[in-house]
Each structure stands twice: as C-alpha cells, then as structure tokens.
Enzyme design. Structure first.
Site, mmCIF file in Angstrom:
data_model
loop_
_atom_site.group_PDB
_atom_site.id
_atom_site.type_symbol
_atom_site.label_atom_id
_atom_site.label_comp_id
_atom_site.label_asym_id
_atom_site.label_seq_id
_atom_site.Cartn_x
_atom_site.Cartn_y
_atom_site.Cartn_z
ATOM 1 N N ASP A 281 0.866 -1.066 0.049
ATOM 2 C CA ASP A 281 -0.145 0.050 0.014
ATOM 3 C C ASP A 281 0.870 1.213 -0.047
ATOM 4 O O ASP A 281 2.113 1.290 0.524
ATOM 5 C CB ASP A 281 -0.954 0.076 1.180
ATOM 6 C CG ASP A 281 -1.928 -0.915 1.301
ATOM 7 O OD1 ASP A 281 -2.392 -1.719 0.286
ATOM 8 O OD2 ASP A 281 -2.632 -1.214 2.217
ATOM 9 N N ARG B 140 -1.551 -0.715 -8.269
ATOM 10 C CA ARG B 140 -2.913 -0.131 -8.049
ATOM 11 C C ARG B 140 -3.051 1.303 -8.115
ATOM 12 O O ARG B 140 -2.243 1.826 -7.414
ATOM 13 C CB ARG B 140 -3.314 -0.890 -6.742
ATOM 14 C CG ARG B 140 -4.629 -0.191 -6.187
ATOM 15 C CD ARG B 140 -4.842 -0.306 -4.801
ATOM 16 N NE ARG B 140 -5.034 -1.771 -4.276
ATOM 17 C CZ ARG B 140 -4.628 -1.964 -3.031
ATOM 18 N NH1 ARG B 140 -3.925 -0.969 -2.155
ATOM 19 N NH2 ARG B 140 -4.223 -3.317 -2.703
#
Ligand SMILES: Cc1cc2nc3c(=O)[nH]c(=O)nc-3n(C[C@H](O)[C@H](O)[C@H](O)COP(=O)(O)OP(=O)(O)OC[C@H]3O[C@@H](n4cnc5c(N)ncnc54)[C@H](O)[C@@H]3O)c2cc1C
Length: 309
Positions: A130, A181
C-alpha cells in the site's frame, strides 16, 4: 475541512483509546472491517470468492515503532498466506510499510517484507505494498524496486492526487515493473504537492489508468488495478479498455470491503475482474477514521449509532 480533522484524529492516541472501547464505534467499524480475528477474515474471503470476487487481505496495523510488533505482523501474514494456500482461497495480501517497521529501520523493514513475499511466492499468491503519506513515497518505491529484482509476485500503489505520480508511473512502466494499483489518495497532503480539486483528481486517475492500458505499456508488462468506487472513473476506464481491445481478465477494479456492494455485484455480473480489499485485526482505528473522512455520510451514520438511534 472535516476531512482534514478526521485524518488528523486518525493519528490521535487518546481518540483511538476512546473509540475502540466504544461499542457503537465497534459496530460501525464492522461495516468496513471483516473482524478482529483471522478466522473472521478467512470467512469473508470464502464468501467473496463464492460470489465471484477476488480478495486482497490486509492485516491492520500501521506506524509501528516496536520491532516486536512488526515481527508479530510478519508472522501473522505468513500464517494467513499458508492458510489461504491450504484452503485454495483466491486472495493475495496487502501490507503497509509502516506496519513492517519502516519507521524503525529501512533494512529491517525490507527484510520483513521480503520474508512475506517469499512465502507468498511459494503459495503462488500476490503481495501489494500500500502507499501511505507522501513522506513515504520514495522509500516505498525504493523497497518495491529492490524486491522486483528478485520477485514478480509483488506490486505497489500510486496516488493520483500527487503531482509527482505521472513521472513515477512512467518510470515504472519504462522499467517494466508497473504492477500498480492506482488510487486517488487517502491522506491529507498540502497543495504544493497534491491536487485538491475533486474533478482534477478524477481526470488524473483516468489519465494514469489509460497510460497503463496503452499497447506499449502492456507490452512492457504494465498491469493495472484500479482502486476506486467512483463510477465516473471506472466507467471511463472500462470504456477505454474495451476500445483498446484489452482482455477483461488482464486488469482489475478493486473496491474496499463494505463499500458499494450493489455496484460490486453488478460489475461482477458484467464480467469484470473484481477484487475487494478486506482488512482485519484489532488495530482498525486509523483505517476506520480514513473511511469516515472519505464520506461525511459515514460520520452521520456513526453519530446516529453512538446516539443509539
Ligand atoms: C482497493 C483500494 C485500495 C486502496 N489503497 C490505498 C492506498 O494504498 N493508499 C491510499 O492513499 N489510498 C488507498 N485507497 C483509498 C483511495 O485513495 C480513496 O481514498 C478512496 O478509494 C475513495 O476514493 P474513490 O476513488 O473511491 O472515490 P470517491 O469519489 O471518494 O467515492 C466514490 C463513491 O464511492 C463511495 N465511497 C467512497 N468512499 C467511501 C467510504 N469511505 N464510505 C462509503 N462510501 C464510499 C461513495 O458512494 C462515493 O460517492 C484505496 C482504495 C481502494 C478502493
């Protein structure tokens, strides 16, 4: 303004202690968090998979300043990956460098992440790193690049609200390691480095997605995971992908657990590859506060629950 306050409160230890001990807060948090135990999370993965949805599992925790806690997190990830593998569940994992000890020591953090990626490779599972606040972007990309020298089952995240992201994405595409992402960005960043305007951020994330879907980028191995519940965004990216003849299973859309469930079902039925980010664990407070910050209606929902209505 409210968004900034809630994000600031996500760092407050006092608020954290008050919130986690407050039963209505725990109830509302359950909307966004699978539960506190590993078994809660595994059950949610099974349910998602039964509905045709892939998962990326996040063991909650961030801003760890104690080596023991970071190591406990590594052990949890390894155990959960073993179980995911043994049960044949369709799930990878997502992790935060601040949970892996990046604020303690970068080499310690790298070794921790490497250990998880190695177990994931054995189990043929994927690890997504992340992206956190802007101060961590350089470190995250450095660790990601180093891992990619050895592994291809690892990707990271870029945030469309940062001015620098276009350059970062182009560099990763050119290096042939753009397994990314793309998200709008969930932290409170100043105007000197981040777009503040909603329409501009929408335009950026659409454009960056298109950059990853061009034939040239795909030839260099670019793989897009679009992390957004914004229909303006994903509808345009879906249309562009179809236009470019991109195979539907070669890119995916990702939602957070508990958000826009009807849309999730609709997109699965339409044949899109969908993945849900499922967080679990006891350290749900900062994650929960960011979800409140994204949508004032969530705060109202929370306040109503707190008032017992
Ligand atoms: C899978 C995934 C992973 C992510 N990983 C990261 C990361 O690593 N780093 C990072 O900075 N950010 C991450 N984010 C968060 C992201 O940056 C945005 O803050 C978040 O997705 C909200 O933006 P949006 O694109 O969904 O659009 P928005 O315009 O915020 O939302 C569109 C619509 O979705 C619904 N919605 C959105 N958020 C909520 C909510 N909290 N509660 C209820 N409904 C909501 C509403 O209907 C809203 O109208 C991630 C998001 C997703 C989906």
């Amino acid at each position: 303004m409210l968004r900034q306050i809630l994000i600031a409160l996500s760092h407050s230890g006092t608020m954290q202690r008050m919130t986690v001990d407050f039963p209505p807060a725990r109830r509302v948090a359950r909307r966004f968090v699978a539960g506190e135990s590993r078994e809660d999370a595994l059950q949610v993965i099974q349910k998602m998979n039964d509905g045709g949805v892939l998962v990326t599992l996040d063991y909650l925790g961030e801003h760890v300043t104690d080596k023991g806690l970071a190591r406990a997190s590594v052990e949890e990830y390894k155990t959960v990956l073993e179980t995911i593998g043994a049960r044949g569940l369709k799930s990878g994992v997502s992790l935060k460098l601040s949970a892996m000890g990046v604020h303690i020591d970068e080499t310690f953090c790298y070794d921790n992440v490497r250990e998880i990626v190695a177990v994931a490779r054995e189990k043929q599972r994927f690890v997504r790193i992340d992206m956190e606040e802007s101060a961590l972007v350089d470190t995250t990309l450095r660790i990601y690049r180093e891992l990619r020298q050895e592994f291809d089952n690892v990707g990271t995240v870029l945030q469309a609200y940062l001015h620098r992201t276009r350059g970062d994405l182009q560099a990763l595409i050119d290096e042939g390691i753009a397994d990314i992402r793309l998200v709008k960005g969930a932290y409170d960043e100043p105007p000197e480095i981040a777009w503040q305007d909603r329409a501009k951020i929408q335009e950026e994330i659409i454009d960056l997605s298109k950059m990853m879907l061009t034939p040239e980028a795909r030839e260099k191995g670019a793989r897009l995971a679009l992390g957004s519940h914004d229909d303006v965004v994903y509808n345009q990216v879906i249309a562009y992908a179809a236009d470019q003849g991109v195979a539907p299973d070669s890119w995916e859309i990702q939602f957070l657990y508990g958000i826009r469930r009807d849309e999730l079902r609709r997109l699965v039925a339409e044949g899109h590859r969908m993945r849900v980010y499922v967080p679990y664990g006891e350290s749900w407070y900062p994650y929960f506060m960011r979800r409140l910050a994204e949508r004032p209606a969530n705060l109202l929902f929370f306040l109503r629950a707190a008032a017992g209505r």
